[in-house]
Design an enzyme around this catalytic site. Structure first.
Site, PDB file in Angstrom:
ATOM      1  N   HIS A  58       0.895  -1.159   0.000  1.00  0.00           N
ATOM      2  CA  HIS A  58       0.000   0.000   0.000  1.00  0.00           C
ATOM      3  C   HIS A  58       0.928   1.202   0.000  1.00  0.00           C
ATOM      4  O   HIS A  58       1.446   1.603   1.047  1.00  0.00           O
ATOM      5  CB  HIS A  58      -0.887   0.032   1.242  1.00  0.00           C
ATOM      6  N   TYR A 121      -6.442   0.655  -2.697  1.00  0.00           N
ATOM      7  CA  TYR A 121      -7.831   0.900  -2.258  1.00  0.00           C
ATOM      8  C   TYR A 121      -8.147   2.361  -2.006  1.00  0.00           C
ATOM      9  O   TYR A 121      -9.225   2.702  -1.541  1.00  0.00           O
ATOM     10  CB  TYR A 121      -8.194   0.034  -1.052  1.00  0.00           C
ATOM     11  N   ARG A 210     -14.232  -8.663   5.538  1.00  0.00           N
ATOM     12  CA  ARG A 210     -14.916  -7.613   6.294  1.00  0.00           C
ATOM     13  C   ARG A 210     -15.532  -6.569   5.365  1.00  0.00           C
ATOM     14  O   ARG A 210     -16.480  -5.901   5.725  1.00  0.00           O
ATOM     15  CB  ARG A 210     -13.930  -6.874   7.231  1.00  0.00           C
ATOM     16  N   HIS A 269      -1.485 -12.540   4.123  1.00  0.00           N
ATOM     17  CA  HIS A 269      -1.297 -12.842   5.545  1.00  0.00           C
ATOM     18  C   HIS A 269      -1.665 -14.305   5.860  1.00  0.00           C
ATOM     19  O   HIS A 269      -0.799 -15.095   6.122  1.00  0.00           O
ATOM     20  CB  HIS A 269      -2.053 -11.885   6.484  1.00  0.00           C
ATOM     21  N   ASP A 320       3.940  -4.619   2.224  1.00  0.00           N
ATOM     22  CA  ASP A 320       2.651  -4.225   2.805  1.00  0.00           C
ATOM     23  C   ASP A 320       2.587  -2.762   3.246  1.00  0.00           C
ATOM     24  O   ASP A 320       2.446  -1.874   2.425  1.00  0.00           O
ATOM     25  CB  ASP A 320       2.333  -5.195   3.957  1.00  0.00           C
TER      26      ASP A 320
HETATM   27 ZN    ZN Z   1      -2.221  -5.025   3.262  1.00  0.00          ZN
END
Ligand code: ZN
Length: 453
Positions: A58, A121, A210, A269, A320
């Site tokens: 990210h 995102y 989620r 993960h 990450d």
């Molecule tokens: Zn991530």
């Protein structure tokens, strides 16, 4: 272009006196050992190894480095970190994202990563509205990849809800949200814009169980009938408990029962799995996307590496949150976490007499290439010329041969042993410096000055 290397690790074999020919598209045309230097356009004395695909990033989070390590009044954990991250987003413009991602991707190159899967995102403006141009934020990621020269697999992320059972998102999530129709528009616009580039690829991602409904998983997969599919999963115990409360199943168990998980998938993960989940996941051929420095930084937990390897599970590594950007740190911490937990050594090796560093490096190359769906990770004809050069004269690597060089680099040295980096045949890092380092850093500094003041 013909390059000569005194030593090459192809990803499977160690070769001496190698002549590598690279074609005009940046692909390896031939790789011949026991060659003569005189045939080469350029001669390198270090050890040449494949560049690593970074399977999870990210980019914007790099700018938060050092800002989230303050203890709070109560317990600080993943969820309190997430709150700081949401606050950080209240200022970030598209131009800021381009500057941060350019700096990050340059650092990735210097840290041994030659391609990256950007799990993207951050779609909307600071008020949470759609930009007029649906790919406004994605365009910044492509621009940064272009400026830095890194290979890119862009993964626009579908993110629709605030938690399991489709609960309403909170205000901090407004920049991430899409309807499935808006997501389709984003994907189609991206595919029209960026179709023909041999350094880039487009896939899809689902933020997590989620953030999407079960129907959305099916719909998003249907929108992308080919290419990679990534999802965050089972990173935190709380997520496992919430998933149990929602469905009666654990996250990985639920996904494997409800989606056609196959080799196109990467489960990012997958920290918290029981034995049955570990076994079933390994059989799918999907990749476990491990991000050891981030998982340590966030206090996530430890992946069941040994059990997964015993079932022939495939892994790759990612940076990450980009708290650190060094391939060797990811591999080292991956192994050390297991050692600390089990009070044994060389858990990531492939049996007696094999090198831990080489096995972890090799598995991550193959898994990373699969996760990014790019022709990288191996130095052979037909693959892209993505490779790094390790400085044999570095005191820590000096006088070591073959897998001892990899072990010394991974466990005892790190990124300052990387002298040169090539992506698609482009010579991007020379003697430890990126060719556009000055301009990229200058722009990054002014962006950070604005964001932190
Ligand atoms: Zn991530």
């Amino acid at each position: 272009m013909k390059l000569f290397f005194s030593s090459v690790f192809s990803g499977s074999d160690w070769l001496d006196n190698v002549l590598m020919e690279i074609d005009e598209n940046g692909m390896i045309k031939s790789l011949i050992s026991n060659s003569e230097k005189s045939e080469a356009d350029k001669i390198f004395s270090g050890t040449c190894v494949p560049g690593m695909p970074n399977l999870h990033s990210h980019a914007f989070q790099r700018a938060m480095a050092g800002l989230t390590e303050i203890a709070g009044s109560g317990q600080t954990n993943f969820w309190t970190w997430q709150k700081v991250m949401y606050q950080f987003l209240s200022k970030l413009s598209p131009e800021d994202v381009e500057a941060i991602a350019s700096q990050l991707y340059m650092e990735m190159l210097r840290g041994g990563f030659t391609s990256v899967a950007e799990f993207h995102y951050l779609h909307n403006d600071i008020n949470g509205n759609y930009f007029k141009n649906p790919t406004e934020m994605s365009d910044q990621i492509f621009a940064a990849a272009n400026i830095s020269g890194i290979g890119l697999t862009h993964l626009p992320v579908l993110y629709a809800y605030g938690g399991f059972d489709c609960i309403k998102p909170e205000d901090g999530q407004k920049r991430f949200l899409n309807t499935i129709d808006q997501f389709q528009l984003l994907l189609e616009t991206l595919k029209n814009k960026y179709r023909n580039n041999n350094l880039t690829k487009i896939g899809v991602a689902l933020h997590s169980l989620r953030a999407v409904s079960p129907e959305m998983i099916t719909d998003a997969a249907a929108l992308a009938p080919e290419g990679p599919i990534h999802i965050h999963i089972a990173e935190q115990i709380k997520e496992v408990e919430q998933c149990m409360a929602w469905s009666g199943q654990r996250p990985v168990e639920w996904l494997l029962n409800n989606a056609d998980v196959n080799e196109r998938w990467s489960l990012i993960h997958a920290t918290h799995m029981n034995e049955a989940e570990t076994r079933t996941f390994a059989y799918t051929g999907a990749i476990a996307g491990l991000c050891p420095t981030t998982e340590a930084n966030l206090g996530d937990g430890l992946f069941p590496l040994e059990g997964f390897f015993n079932q022939k599970g495939r892994i790759g590594v990612g940076s990450d949150s980009n708290t650190s950007v060094d391939l060797t740190e990811e591999l080292r911490l991956l192994e050390y976490g297991q050692r600390l937990n089990q009070q044994r050594r060389n858990i990531g090796a492939n049996g007696e007499g094999t090198s831990t560093g080489e096995n972890l490096f090799n598995k991550s190359l193959l898994g990373g290439a699969q996760a990014l769906s790019q022709l990288v990770g191996i130095l052979e004809p037909g693959y892209r010329a993505d490779f790094i050069l390790l400085d044999d004269n570095h005191p820590t690597l000096f006088s070591r041969k073959e897998n001892f060089i990899l072990d010394a680099w991974i466990f005892s040295c790190g990124r300052d042993a990387i002298s040169d980096v090539f992506v698609g045949g482009n010579h991007l890092v020379k003697n430890g410096r990126h060719i556009r380092q000055e301009s990229i850093e200058k722009r990054y500094r002014s962006t950070i000055k604005f964001l932190l003041n």
